[in-house]
Design an enzyme around this catalytic site. Sequence first.
Site, short mmCIF file in Angstrom:
data_model
loop_
_atom_site.label_atom_id
_atom_site.label_comp_id
_atom_site.label_asym_id
_atom_site.label_seq_id
_atom_site.Cartn_x
_atom_site.Cartn_y
_atom_site.Cartn_z
N ASP A 15 0.86 -1.19 0.00
CA ASP A 15 0.00 0.00 0.00
C ASP A 15 0.89 1.23 0.00
OD1 ASP A 15 -2.44 1.51 0.12
OD2 ASP A 15 -2.05 1.90 2.24
N SER A 16 0.28 2.36 -0.38
CA SER A 16 1.01 3.63 -0.33
C SER A 16 1.40 3.95 1.11
CB SER A 16 0.13 4.75 -0.87
OG SER A 16 -1.03 4.86 -0.07
N CYS A 78 -4.38 -1.53 -2.10
CA CYS A 78 -4.56 -0.09 -2.32
C CYS A 78 -5.46 0.06 -3.55
CB CYS A 78 -3.20 0.53 -2.58
SG CYS A 78 -3.25 2.27 -3.05
N GLU A 163 -3.20 8.76 8.04
CA GLU A 163 -1.73 8.70 8.05
C GLU A 163 -1.15 9.49 9.22
OE1 GLU A 163 0.75 7.15 5.97
OE2 GLU A 163 -0.93 5.95 5.29
N CYS A 197 -11.23 2.72 -0.31
CA CYS A 197 -9.85 3.09 0.00
C CYS A 197 -9.51 2.33 1.27
CB CYS A 197 -9.71 4.59 0.21
SG CYS A 197 -8.08 5.05 0.87
N HIS A 199 -7.56 2.82 3.60
CA HIS A 199 -7.36 3.59 4.82
C HIS A 199 -8.69 3.83 5.56
CE1 HIS A 199 -3.48 4.65 3.05
NE2 HIS A 199 -3.15 5.31 4.15
N1 DGL Z 1 -4.98 3.18 0.65
C1 DGL Z 1 -5.04 3.69 -0.67
C2 DGL Z 1 -6.30 3.25 -1.39
O1 DGL Z 1 -6.87 2.23 -1.07
C3 DGL Z 1 -4.88 5.14 -0.94
C4 DGL Z 1 -4.15 5.99 -0.11
C5 DGL Z 1 -3.45 7.13 -0.84
O2 DGL Z 1 -4.07 8.09 -1.26
O3 DGL Z 1 -2.25 6.98 -0.91
O4 DGL Z 1 -6.71 3.92 -2.31
#
Ligand code: DGL
Length: 279
Positions: A15-16, A78, A163, A197, A199
Amino acid sequence: MAQFPNQSGPIGVFDSGYGGLTILSEIRKRLPRYDYLYLGDNARTPYGTRSFDVVYEFTRQCVEKLFELGCPLVILGCNTASAKALKSIQMYDLPKWNPDRRVLGVIRPTIEQIGEYTRTKHVGLFATIGTVQSESYPIEIHKLFPEIVISSVACPLWVPLVENSEYDSDGADYFVKKYVDQLLAKDDQIDTVILGCTHYPLLLPKIRKYLPAHIRIISQGAIVASSLEDYLRRHVSMEELLTKGGSCQFFTTESEEKFKKSASVFLSEEISVRHTQLD
Ligand code: DGL
């Protein structure tokens, strides 16, 4: 370009940042016997506001790193990377690296389930700007369920809240309510909302607070885990390559200490983290 031989090894999850940990936790709950390797590109997060080319390049580098570290299979935990990089990696990079290795995303498994959840056939999506602009969800949903109406809202401030460990703060309420209200104003017949997403599950209590009670909220972790289990049942040669020691190692492109501290809210265990450089 590097080439990777067939070899046995752990399942890679990428993931990012920290969001993919919500996917990793559910996968490990369901499939505890495998070894795992998690890579968070925390130094370059968020991806959600970046262009197609940049997300593709960053994701490609991270997948290459996970292959280098010995993973025969990588899950992009992600949505942004799944929306903007997965197809290109599968088409252009994998055949050169090693066509027997695999990269899977999180969007397709989520969509396959959505028809089972919605009664009104009106579905909402919260996701990053990148995922919403890619239109991956409506395009893929309409292939399987042409009757479903999907309304999307991009939530650029939700990833930074997670984050920066602010997902539980009073300030977060303002931005959760703001995007929930935008979605409700778009379509009042929605009965199912996808957290598109990885997150966003951290914001679930607040999202629940502002969404009407009859609206079902879909987080992806359990869905991706059951889809992976099914995949491994159908792909025996890949399953046999995966090592089964029940371990999990963590890598971050940021500082080890920072990752350890922030990741603890996603995981209920002591972890060891190593910094890695991408080049
Ligand atoms: N966790 C990532 C997703 O599912 C995105 C987070 C980011 O913007 O880096 O899209």
